[in-house]
Design a protein around this motif. Structure first.
Motif, PDB file in Angstrom:
ATOM      1  N   GLU A  71       3.545 -62.844 -69.025  1.00 22.91           N
ATOM      2  CA  GLU A  71       2.382 -62.144 -69.550  1.00 22.91           C
ATOM      3  C   GLU A  71       2.637 -60.642 -69.657  1.00 22.91           C
ATOM      4  OE1 GLU A  71      -0.671 -63.588 -70.601  1.00 22.91           O
ATOM      5  OE2 GLU A  71       0.702 -65.289 -70.545  1.00 22.91           O
ATOM      6  N   VAL A  72       1.812 -59.971 -70.456  1.00 23.60           N
ATOM      7  CA  VAL A  72       1.908 -58.522 -70.660  1.00 23.60           C
ATOM      8  C   VAL A  72       0.526 -57.920 -70.423  1.00 23.60           C
ATOM      9  CG1 VAL A  72       2.358 -56.703 -72.341  1.00 23.60           C
ATOM     10  CG2 VAL A  72       3.822 -58.725 -72.287  1.00 23.60           C
ATOM     11  N   SER A  73       0.456 -56.873 -69.610  1.00 20.56           N
ATOM     12  CA  SER A  73      -0.835 -56.281 -69.246  1.00 20.56           C
ATOM     13  C   SER A  73      -1.236 -55.155 -70.190  1.00 20.56           C
ATOM     14  CB  SER A  73      -0.769 -55.735 -67.821  1.00 20.56           C
ATOM     15  OG  SER A  73       0.034 -54.563 -67.785  1.00 20.56           O
ATOM     16  N   VAL A  74      -2.502 -54.780 -70.107  1.00 15.96           N
ATOM     17  CA  VAL A  74      -3.010 -53.659 -70.890  1.00 15.96           C
ATOM     18  C   VAL A  74      -2.271 -52.373 -70.533  1.00 15.96           C
ATOM     19  CG1 VAL A  74      -4.999 -52.148 -71.213  1.00 15.96           C
ATOM     20  CG2 VAL A  74      -5.297 -54.597 -71.363  1.00 15.96           C
ATOM     21  N   ALA A  75      -2.009 -52.156 -69.237  1.00 18.78           N
ATOM     22  CA  ALA A  75      -1.313 -50.942 -68.808  1.00 18.78           C
ATOM     23  C   ALA A  75       0.075 -50.851 -69.429  1.00 18.78           C
ATOM     24  CB  ALA A  75      -1.208 -50.906 -67.285  1.00 18.78           C
ATOM     25  N   MET A  76       0.743 -51.980 -69.545  1.00 12.51           N
ATOM     26  CA  MET A  76       2.068 -52.005 -70.174  1.00 12.51           C
ATOM     27  C   MET A  76       1.971 -51.612 -71.646  1.00 12.51           C
ATOM     28  SD  MET A  76       3.521 -55.530 -68.513  1.00 12.51           S
ATOM     29  CE  MET A  76       3.789 -55.700 -66.744  1.00 12.51           C
ATOM     30  N   LEU A  77       0.933 -52.092 -72.305  1.00  9.99           N
ATOM     31  CA  LEU A  77       0.735 -51.749 -73.715  1.00  9.99           C
ATOM     32  C   LEU A  77       0.398 -50.271 -73.874  1.00  9.99           C
ATOM     33  CD1 LEU A  77      -1.329 -54.819 -75.014  1.00  9.99           C
ATOM     34  CD2 LEU A  77       1.144 -54.453 -75.122  1.00  9.99           C
ATOM     35  N   GLN A  78      -0.449 -49.773 -72.985  1.00 16.44           N
ATOM     36  CA  GLN A  78      -0.817 -48.359 -73.051  1.00 16.44           C
ATOM     37  C   GLN A  78       0.403 -47.456 -72.894  1.00 16.44           C
ATOM     38  OE1 GLN A  78      -3.954 -48.663 -69.979  1.00 16.44           O
ATOM     39  NE2 GLN A  78      -5.303 -47.659 -71.458  1.00 16.44           N
ATOM     40  N   GLU A  79       1.334 -47.858 -72.048  1.00 17.39           N
ATOM     41  CA  GLU A  79       2.527 -47.049 -71.819  1.00 17.39           C
ATOM     42  C   GLU A  79       3.348 -46.898 -73.090  1.00 17.39           C
ATOM     43  OE1 GLU A  79       5.551 -46.558 -68.090  1.00 17.39           O
ATOM     44  OE2 GLU A  79       5.233 -48.585 -68.831  1.00 17.39           O
ATOM     45  N   LEU A  80       3.207 -47.857 -74.009  1.00 15.05           N
ATOM     46  CA  LEU A  80       3.929 -47.813 -75.281  1.00 15.05           C
ATOM     47  C   LEU A  80       3.119 -47.137 -76.384  1.00 15.05           C
ATOM     48  CD1 LEU A  80       5.472 -51.413 -75.298  1.00 15.05           C
ATOM     49  CD2 LEU A  80       6.669 -49.253 -74.864  1.00 15.05           C
ATOM     50  N   GLY A  81       1.897 -46.758 -76.079  1.00 23.35           N
ATOM     51  CA  GLY A  81       1.062 -46.099 -77.083  1.00 23.35           C
ATOM     52  C   GLY A  81       0.226 -47.043 -77.919  1.00 23.35           C
ATOM     53  N   VAL A  82       0.063 -48.283 -77.466  1.00 24.31           N
ATOM     54  CA  VAL A  82      -0.755 -49.255 -78.199  1.00 24.31           C
ATOM     55  C   VAL A  82      -2.225 -48.847 -78.138  1.00 24.31           C
ATOM     56  CG1 VAL A  82      -1.622 -51.638 -78.150  1.00 24.31           C
ATOM     57  CG2 VAL A  82       0.832 -51.190 -77.916  1.00 24.31           C
ATOM     58  N   GLU A  83      -2.901 -48.937 -79.282  1.00 28.03           N
ATOM     59  CA  GLU A  83      -4.308 -48.580 -79.375  1.00 28.03           C
ATOM     60  C   GLU A  83      -5.210 -49.764 -79.715  1.00 28.03           C
ATOM     61  OE1 GLU A  83      -5.157 -44.896 -81.583  1.00 28.03           O
ATOM     62  OE2 GLU A  83      -2.972 -44.623 -81.744  1.00 28.03           O
ATOM     63  N   TYR A  84      -4.657 -50.771 -80.384  1.00 28.28           N
ATOM     64  CA  TYR A  84      -5.421 -51.942 -80.814  1.00 28.28           C
ATOM     65  C   TYR A  84      -4.776 -53.211 -80.266  1.00 28.28           C
ATOM     66  CZ  TYR A  84      -7.621 -48.970 -84.418  1.00 28.28           C
ATOM     67  OH  TYR A  84      -8.320 -47.993 -85.078  1.00 28.28           O
ATOM     68  N   VAL A  85      -5.604 -54.235 -79.992  1.00 28.17           N
ATOM     69  CA  VAL A  85      -5.090 -55.524 -79.539  1.00 28.17           C
ATOM     70  C   VAL A  85      -5.821 -56.638 -80.283  1.00 28.17           C
ATOM     71  CG1 VAL A  85      -4.621 -57.044 -77.594  1.00 28.17           C
ATOM     72  CG2 VAL A  85      -4.660 -54.565 -77.235  1.00 28.17           C
ATOM     73  N   LEU A  86      -5.069 -57.529 -80.925  1.00 31.95           N
ATOM     74  CA  LEU A  86      -5.657 -58.691 -81.586  1.00 31.95           C
ATOM     75  C   LEU A  86      -6.004 -59.734 -80.529  1.00 31.95           C
ATOM     76  CD1 LEU A  86      -3.189 -59.229 -84.592  1.00 31.95           C
ATOM     77  CD2 LEU A  86      -5.187 -57.728 -84.461  1.00 31.95           C
TER      78      LEU A  86
END
Length: 252
Positions: A78-93
């Protein structure tokens, strides 16, 4: 005249490092043509970092195709929101029909993920839509209303301000079939009415996207409908020129 302001590319399980580079270059070369349109690219997890590096200085946002409802812990794969934020992700489908069908994701799971995403300050793109049998049985709205009620359950008005709803009729995804502008608008209008009834001013401002075989040659007519605020683009988002043409159609 276009009523669209948001175009999201969903690459699904496609793409490679070369595509991230090519797509960023094409978008950079053409972005003046669709200035004012919010453009988001959702590549597979393995390409998020690569894409982030290419679009760092551009007016293009990064999105992910999914996320865990858990913050951290023993959740292999699995991948967490914090991991996505660290990459600069702003949107999630969330709740795409393919995940609902192949990974058996329920509306309740989508709601849990939506809560996690919006609490973290990211934008949740909630996908809803009916299959062919449901449409032929005249159950389109009852199916979508149930998905909305359950997938958005428990979200506050503040969290709803970080929600986008994407209507994707399952029978039109990857099939070449597309809902007519009138068909799409009819569903979008009902979604808008439901959102306003339940979330008042926040619901009136929630972006509504159409997805399902959107292409350069039909985007303009879809985006001209009153309650279609943009598109969630699948196959056509893998070709830079085609995707830019859809973004131009959103600008009108």
């Amino acid at each position: 005249m276009s009523n669209a302001s948001l175009v999201i590319a969903n690459w699904k399980m496609n793409g490679n490092r070369a595509l991230t580079r090519n797509m960023s270059e094409v978008l950079r070369d053409n972005q003046a043509d669709f200035k004012g349109v919010n453009v988001v690219i959702c590549p597979p997890y393995t390409l998020l970092s690569e894409m982030a590096g290419h679009i760092y200085y551009d007016d293009v946002a990064l999105g992910a195709q999914n996320v865990s409802e858990y913050e951290s812990g023993a959740h292999t794969g699995e991948v967490s929101v914090a991991m996505l934020q660290e990459l600069g992700v702003e949107y999630v489908l969330l709740g795409h029909s393919e995940r609902r069908a192949e990974q058996h994701e329920s509306d309740q799971l989508v709601a849990a993920k939506a809560a996690t995403v919006t609490q973290a300050g990211l934008t949740a793109v909630i996908c809803v839509g009916e299959d062919k049998a449901q449409r032929e049985a005249d159950n389109t709205w009852s199916v979508i209303q149930a998905q909305l009620e359950k997938s958005l359950a428990g979200l506050s008005a503040k969290q709803m301000a970080r929600v986008v709803v994407a209507y994707e009729p399952i029978w039109a995804i990857g099939t070449g079939e597309t809902a007519s502008p009138a068909q799409a608008q009819e569903v979008h209008a009902k979604i808008r009415g439901w959102l306003v009834e339940n979330y008042q001013q926040v619901g009136a401002k929630t972006p509504l996207l159409y997805g399902g075989s959107v292409k350069a040659n039909n985007a303009e007519s879809l985006f001209s409908e009153a309650d279609i605020n943009g598109g969630l683009i699948g196959g056509a988002s893998l070709n830079g020129e085609d995707f830019c043409a859809i973004c131009r159609a959103a600008k009108g």
